[in-house]
Design a protein around this motif. Structure first.
Motif, PDB file in Angstrom:
ATOM      1  N   THR A   1      -6.770 -30.957 -67.740  1.00 28.48           N
ATOM      2  CA  THR A   1      -5.628 -30.062 -67.900  1.00 28.48           C
ATOM      3  C   THR A   1      -5.301 -29.698 -69.360  1.00 28.48           C
ATOM      4  O   THR A   1      -5.837 -30.726 -70.387  1.00 28.48           O
ATOM      5  CB  THR A   1      -4.441 -30.768 -67.274  1.00 28.48           C
TER       6      THR A   1
ATOM      7  N   HIS B   1      -8.892 -26.733 -68.815  1.00 29.18           N
ATOM      8  CA  HIS B   1      -7.995 -25.619 -68.518  1.00 29.18           C
ATOM      9  C   HIS B   1      -7.590 -24.920 -69.620  1.00 29.18           C
ATOM     10  O   HIS B   1      -7.673 -25.618 -70.787  1.00 29.18           O
ATOM     11  CB  HIS B   1      -7.017 -26.507 -67.827  1.00 29.18           C
TER      12      HIS B   1
ATOM     13  N   THR C   1      -4.465 -22.141 -70.996  1.00 31.69           N
ATOM     14  CA  THR C   1      -3.171 -21.381 -70.448  1.00 31.69           C
ATOM     15  C   THR C   1      -2.923 -20.367 -71.554  1.00 31.69           C
ATOM     16  O   THR C   1      -3.235 -20.205 -72.690  1.00 31.69           O
ATOM     17  CB  THR C   1      -2.010 -22.153 -70.184  1.00 31.69           C
TER      18      THR C   1
ATOM     19  N   LEU D   1      -5.072 -20.208 -66.290  1.00 30.48           N
ATOM     20  CA  LEU D   1      -3.796 -20.426 -65.582  1.00 30.48           C
ATOM     21  C   LEU D   1      -2.827 -19.893 -66.469  1.00 30.48           C
ATOM     22  O   LEU D   1      -3.128 -19.882 -67.790  1.00 30.48           O
ATOM     23  CB  LEU D   1      -3.578 -21.981 -65.510  1.00 30.48           C
ATOM     24  N   ARG D   2      -1.912 -19.119 -66.028  1.00 29.22           N
ATOM     25  CA  ARG D   2      -0.762 -18.619 -66.781  1.00 29.22           C
ATOM     26  C   ARG D   2      -0.143 -19.771 -67.693  1.00 29.22           C
ATOM     27  O   ARG D   2       0.085 -19.357 -68.806  1.00 29.22           O
ATOM     28  CB  ARG D   2       0.392 -18.054 -65.834  1.00 29.22           C
TER      29      ARG D   2
ATOM     30  N   ALA E   1      -2.155 -14.666 -65.814  1.00 26.80           N
ATOM     31  CA  ALA E   1      -3.496 -15.182 -65.794  1.00 26.80           C
ATOM     32  C   ALA E   1      -4.735 -14.225 -65.830  1.00 26.80           C
ATOM     33  O   ALA E   1      -5.927 -14.228 -66.213  1.00 26.80           O
ATOM     34  CB  ALA E   1      -3.839 -16.259 -64.634  1.00 26.80           C
TER      35      ALA E   1
ATOM     36  N   VAL F   1      -9.125 -20.109 -60.755  1.00 22.13           N
ATOM     37  CA  VAL F   1      -7.806 -19.827 -61.048  1.00 22.13           C
ATOM     38  C   VAL F   1      -6.947 -20.695 -60.111  1.00 22.13           C
ATOM     39  O   VAL F   1      -7.701 -21.248 -59.133  1.00 22.13           O
ATOM     40  CB  VAL F   1      -7.571 -18.235 -61.150  1.00 22.13           C
ATOM     41  N   GLY F   2      -5.778 -20.657 -60.188  1.00 23.20           N
ATOM     42  CA  GLY F   2      -4.736 -21.272 -59.359  1.00 23.20           C
ATOM     43  C   GLY F   2      -4.405 -20.216 -57.984  1.00 23.20           C
ATOM     44  O   GLY F   2      -4.485 -19.060 -58.309  1.00 23.20           O
TER      45      GLY F   2
ATOM     46  N   HIS G   1       4.065 -18.743 -55.124  1.00 26.37           N
ATOM     47  CA  HIS G   1       4.449 -19.431 -56.634  1.00 26.37           C
ATOM     48  C   HIS G   1       5.887 -19.134 -56.737  1.00 26.37           C
ATOM     49  O   HIS G   1       6.568 -18.168 -56.005  1.00 26.37           O
ATOM     50  CB  HIS G   1       3.692 -18.625 -57.635  1.00 26.37           C
TER      51      HIS G   1
ATOM     52  N   LYS H   1      -6.521 -11.548 -60.388  1.00 22.13           N
ATOM     53  CA  LYS H   1      -7.289 -12.634 -61.198  1.00 22.13           C
ATOM     54  C   LYS H   1      -8.530 -12.777 -60.778  1.00 22.13           C
ATOM     55  O   LYS H   1      -9.731 -12.659 -61.473  1.00 22.13           O
ATOM     56  CB  LYS H   1      -6.589 -13.976 -60.908  1.00 22.13           C
TER      57      LYS H   1
ATOM     58  N   GLN I   1      -2.459 -24.992 -55.280  1.00 20.92           N
ATOM     59  CA  GLN I   1      -1.815 -26.134 -55.345  1.00 20.92           C
ATOM     60  C   GLN I   1      -1.859 -27.101 -54.333  1.00 20.92           C
ATOM     61  O   GLN I   1      -2.155 -26.812 -53.337  1.00 20.92           O
ATOM     62  CB  GLN I   1      -0.139 -25.540 -55.681  1.00 20.92           C
TER      63      GLN I   1
END
Length: 308
Positions: A63, A92, A94, A121-122, A142, A159-160, A166, A182, A193
């Motif tokens: 991360t 990761h 961001t 990731l954003r 993102a 991506v998440g 969210h 994305k 998540q």
């Protein structure tokens, strides 16, 4: 009123094969770590990577702190995993508190260091802030980040995704549209998540397919290291905790060995139910501890490769 038990049903259940019997180990796994802050934590991470590497994961990811606060430590660990284990490592990255030029420079550095996989990731708001605000010269989200990374090099990009929506999304439909943007920008897959209800994942997978999303969606699995910590994290990301979990873990935060046994069982059962729903890829949030993820993989039929 307590439902009346059916003795015949209970007897059949008790005599059925164990939930994990006969699994062929036909799954793919990946593991997520965070960059250590101290030498002791670095040793724990090194031992965890060494324990999990023989399971031949698809990749191991590390991360990235808000605003690049762990930039150097993330880079160090990603490169070390990639070079020392032979397991593909994913970094990761961001959008938080950085210009496009700064983010692009980090991405180029990864490519030059042999890293080919980015988890884009954003990112969460910096500490002390309650909402995300893009940097005036930065990537706004993102989807923009994915497109920017693809313009730099042919990265593999994950991506998440949020099975329970969210927290910042205007609606479920808006959240799914964002995921599709994305993926359309060049991402290969989505990693969710963490969640605790398998039906939650199945519903999300079906809704994503109905939105026109055909990329793989990998469930993120969070074994409970501390129930209090899971409660805090769930509150931040909008994950629902089933009522039965609180009762099951009550009193166990003071008994870590017992908690670990219960946690492995609960997470393995979640994975087993996902497996029954045709899931064959799992991403484990290890929190830099190997034992729980290793035990769950073992119950799912995954064994060390090459006799290690």
């Amino acid at each position: 009123m307590t439902a009346e038990l059916d003795p015949a049903h209970e007897e059949r259940t008790a005599h059925d094969e164990p939930l994990f019997s006969g699994l062929p180990g036909d799954i793919n796994v990946s593991f997520e770590f965070f960059p250590p802050k101290t030498d002791k934590m670095a040793n724990t991470l090194r031992e965890s990577v060494a324990t999990l590497a023989p399971l031949a994961p698809r990749f191991m990811s590390v991360t990235y702190g808000a605003g690049g606060s762990t930039r150097e430590r993330t880079h160090e660990q990603v490169v070390r995993i990639n070079n020392e284990t032979g397991i593909p490592a994913a970094a990761h990255l961001t959008c938080v508190d950085a210009t496009r030029e700064e983010v692009d420079a980090v991405a180029r550095h990864y490519w030059e260091s042999g890293i080919r996989h980015i988890v884009a990731l954003r990112g969460d708001p910096p500490e002390g802030e309650h909402s995300f605000s893009p940097h005036p010269q930065g990537y706004a989200n993102a989807a923009e980040l994915v497109a920017g990374l693809k313009a730099i090099a042919p990265f593999e990009i994950s991506v998440g995704a949020y099975p329970e929506v969210h927290p910042d999304a205007a609606s479920e439909a808006d959240d799914l549209d964002n995921l599709k943007r994305k993926l359309d920008a060049g991402a290969s897959r989505a990693i969710t998540q963490f969640f605790f209800d398998p039906e939650c994942f199945f519903r999300f997978r079906d809704k994503a397919a109905n939105t026109g999303i055909d990329a793989e969606i990998i469930p993120g699995i969070m074994p409970v290291m501390s129930f209090a910590a899971v409660q805090r994290m769930s509150g931040l990301c909008g994950t629902a905790i089933p009522d039965w979990m609180e009762g099951l873990f009550a009193g166990l935060d003071e008994r870590p060995a017992a908690r670990q046994l219960v946690s492995a069982t609960v997470a393995a059962e979640l994975c087993r139910r996902l497996y029954a729903g045709d899931v064959r890829d799992f991403h484990f949030y290890t929190l830099n501890r190997a034992e729980l993820s290793y035990a769950i993989c073992h119950m799912l039929g995954v064994r060390p490769r090459g006799g290690q």
